[in-house]
Design an enzyme around this catalytic site. Structure first.
Site, PDB file in Angstrom:
ATOM      1  N   ASP A 162      42.219  42.289  51.599  1.00  0.00           N
ATOM      2  CA  ASP A 162      42.281  42.461  50.083  1.00  0.00           C
ATOM      3  C   ASP A 162      41.710  41.778  48.981  1.00  0.00           C
ATOM      4  OD1 ASP A 162      43.924  39.607  48.218  1.00  0.00           O
ATOM      5  OD2 ASP A 162      45.422  39.890  49.581  1.00  0.00           O
ATOM      6  N   HIS A 200      42.596  35.432  44.762  1.00  0.00           N
ATOM      7  CA  HIS A 200      43.649  36.157  45.570  1.00  0.00           C
ATOM      8  C   HIS A 200      43.308  36.324  46.723  1.00  0.00           C
ATOM      9  CE1 HIS A 200      47.303  37.818  47.130  1.00  0.00           C
ATOM     10  NE2 HIS A 200      47.461  37.696  45.893  1.00  0.00           N
ATOM     11  N   SER A 352      53.017  37.171  48.406  1.00  0.00           N
ATOM     12  CA  SER A 352      51.571  37.023  48.846  1.00  0.00           C
ATOM     13  C   SER A 352      51.641  36.210  50.012  1.00  0.00           C
ATOM     14  CB  SER A 352      50.996  36.817  48.205  1.00  0.00           C
ATOM     15  OG  SER A 352      50.626  38.840  47.161  1.00  0.00           O
TER      16      SER A 352
END
Length: 683
Positions: A162, A200, A352
């Site tokens: 990620d 994120h 996600s």
């Protein structure tokens, strides 16, 4: 050199035994070009796959073969010997005709397996306002029962491919592996975030492996070890080559689970190869389905990857979640509390967020059943999932359940069982629960805002009741049956239920139906639509989905009897037919074809013929390729193909029961939605 850890505890420094993951490979196989490569999209690069025969010819067979094959107007800038591909850079100012020449030269070389763009993948992130003050995901997936057995073993590792991860966060540092992670994009060797907006990866990591039971912050799903692979830039974008390299690295590091909260609308060979590589080395690869409300994205759509859709806290499919036949499991994905930068906490919504819930549960299961293979782990998670009443395209096998997965011994498992007590009673209880499950459905009739009054009626074989559907109508109201008392009705006649009513003005009516729906009549289909369990379907699809299309056994009885006595009536190909349809999007407007891949297994008892038809995108040149033996079709290697000019292609081929059909669709010169129809005929 790895940065110093703030936490001085000795932790997670030893890899799992080689036998558990099928053998570890020491070298990463990455070229020295990786550290200096810029982060994010690499739009002027092509990825070239090298045939295994050439790639394995020497220690640097992949790069050597590529340098010999690549024409002078392109340059090899990166290679991966393990995944057997190279990245070549084509000058941005090169005209499209010259780029096409490069492709033709490579395509004609026997050493080249494939050529594709170095596509850009996007993190699947849907931000939301953090107005909630409590968690629901761990409770929703029954973590309490699982935690009574294990909080997660430090020898089980979850890799998050990620953005960077703030590994010194107060609620992550105790679970971070001593190796910390690796950098595939951006500056330096520190796998932490690149900027204040680079959140994120930390949010995803906190869901899967935020510390639990430490009296600080939120509770992650597991206390398994955490490895960070920074492969996305500050905008949440990453080049295909960087992501594939990160997956390969994680697999070679011996991790148990790889979480991919990222995706592409196109199937990509390099990405599929990387996922296959990881699976072959014992990793369970978990990926987010996507947040556009459409078809399942890649890599989640690949056969070797466990695809996860997102649920609301009430076990309804989140409006943003993609859905399709590739979905394996569903998990909470709306307003999940997790870790963010500067020892902070924030909410995240999206598939996600749902994917790391499943990754964390997988870590808990592997902690209790360390000898479980990745394929057996995947199947065990599916078998212990809870049916929440959605279609399989929305929930797969159901919502992941940590308690069931940890406290139920996997079928055929002969490794060490770290739990005490007998599970026979629990398994019997599970069977009893399954037997008492009902086949109820939520049936809704909804109108457009400009509609006046529209009427409808339907019949069912089981009890029908007025109810309220979750969500809002197009006009912002509730979908609730029985609001027009003078018009809405439910009647029962000899165990057949008849119901109907009137609604309009962007409003809707809802019914709870326990039996099969056998007929639906909509008076004004141009302004009213039908939803089954929150999904918009045609009346015919609703009837088929609820098995309401069964023919009356008494109809045509005499004709059936005469058929049985007709000795000349031999079985014919087409006596049994199975039809499947799927939709997706392709963007062939650029200089490189866009692709989509599907797999089909025969459904009839004695299959004889298969017809594939692809329609769209409108205005594009579409090509169709298929194989029967399970190998991946390409434009150069297929058992059957249809490549005439136009946006519609069709082919018909013989089919046998042991065939595994794989399908490739390509599109150039146009973009939009396509539909693939698969018609199987049997004896």
């Amino acid at each position: 050199m790895q940065p110093e850890r703030r936490d001085t505890r000795s932790r997670r420094s030893i890899l799992r035994g080689a036998g558990a993951v099928g053998g570890l490979i020491g070298a990463t196989g990455l070229s020295s070009a990786t550290p200096g490569r810029s982060p994010g999209p690499k739009q002027t690069e092509l990825l070239v796959g090298i045939n295994d025969e050439y790639a394995r010819s020497s220690a640097n067979g992949t790069e050597r073969t590529a340098r010999e094959a690549v024409p002078a107007d392109a340059t090899v800038v990166h290679s991966n010997e393990q995944l057997e591909y190279v990245a070549i850079e084509v000058p941005a100012e090169l005209p499209s005709e010259a780029v096409e020449h490069v492709r033709d030269v490579l395509d004609s070389n026997d050493a080249i397996e494939y050529v594709e763009e170095n596509a850009t993948l996007q993190s699947l992130y849907t931000p939301n306002d953090p107005y909630y003050d409590s968690q629901h995901a761990p409770q929703q997936v029954n973590c309490e029962d699982a935690w009574a057995e294990t909080l997660g073993d430090e020898d089980v590792t979850i890799a998050v491919v990620d953005q960077g991860v703030e590994y010194e966060h107060e609620n992550l540092s105790g679970n971070v592996d001593d190796r910390i992670g690796e950098v595939f994009v951006g500056r330096g060797s520190d796998p932490g975030p690149l900027s204040r907006g680079d959140t994120h990866g930390t949010l995803v990591a906190g869901i899967a492996a935020g510390e639990t039971g430490n009296g600080t912050g939120q509770a992650g799903i597991s206390n398994c070890s955490l490895l960070a692979a920074r492969a996305l830039d500050e905008q949440g974008q990453g080049a295909l080559s960087d992501i594939a390299d990160a997956i390969q690295w994680a697999a070679d590091e011996g991790v148990d689970v790889i979480n991919l909260s990222l995706g592409s609308s196109s199937g990509l060979w390099t990405l599929e190869n990387a996922c296959e590589y990881a699976t072959e080395r014992g990793c369970l690869v978990v990926a987010a389905a996507g947040n556009s409300g459409g078809s399942v994205m890649y890599p989640a759509a690949y056969d070797d990857v466990l695809a996860v859709s997102a649920l609301t806290s009430r076990d309804r499919l989140a409006s943003f979640s993609n859905r399709g036949p590739e979905i394996d499991l569903a998990a909470p994905g709306q307003n999940l509390l997790s870790t963010t930068l500067n020892d902070g906490y924030d909410r995240i919504s999206g598939t996600s967020a749902a994917a790391p819930v499943v990754a964390g549960v997988a870590g808990l299961v592997r902690s209790v059943y360390p000898g479980l293979s990745s394929s057996a782990l995947r199947e065990h998670l599916r078998e212990t999932a809870v049916d929440v009443g959605l279609r399989s395209a929305a929930q797969g096998a159901g919502r992941v359940d940590a308690g069931n997965a940890v406290t139920t011994v996997p079928e055929g498992y002969d490794g060490p069982d770290e739990r005490d007590g007998d599970t026979d009673e629990d398994e019997e209880d599970d069977e009893d629960d399954e037997e008492t499950d009902t086949d109820g459905h939520l049936l809704s009739f909804v109108t457009e805002p400009e509609a006046s009054f529209a009427d409808y009626e339907f019949t069912a074989t089981g009890p029908v009741e007025f109810t309220t559907a979750p969500g809002q109508t197009p006009s912002g109201g509730t979908i609730e049956g029985g609001t027009y008392a003078a018009e809405d009705y439910i009647e029962e006649d000899d165990e057949t239920w008849h119901a109907g009513g009137v609604t309009g003005g962007g409003q809707g009516d809802a019914f709870s139906v326990e039996g099969a729906i056998t007929s639906i009549e909509v008076g004004q289909p141009d302004v009213m639509w039908v939803e089954l369990d929150g999904e918009r379907l045609s009346p015919e699809e609703v009837i088929e989905e609820t098995t309401g299309d069964d023919t009356d056994e008494t109809d045509g009885g005499e004709e059936d009897e005469s058929d049985e006595t007709d000795e000349t009536d031999e079985p014919q190909c087409g006596d049994e037919t199975n039809t499947a349809r799927v939709e997706g999007d392709l963007d062939g407007s650029g200089w490189w074809p866009d692709t989509a891949r599907w797999q089909y297994t025969p459904q009839t008892e004695n299959p004889c013929e298969l017809t594939l038809t692809v329609d769209g995108p409108s205005g594009a040149d579409v090509e169709l390729y298929m194989t029967r033996d399970g190998r991946r079709p390409t434009q150069w290697d297929a058992d059957e193909s249809a490549t005439a000019t136009g946006d519609t292609q069709s082919l018909t081929t013989a089919l046998e029961s042991d065939d595994t059909v794989r399908i490739l669709i390509t599109a150039t010169g146009g973009s939009g939605t396509y539909e693939l129809e698969i018609v199987e005929q049997g004896y």
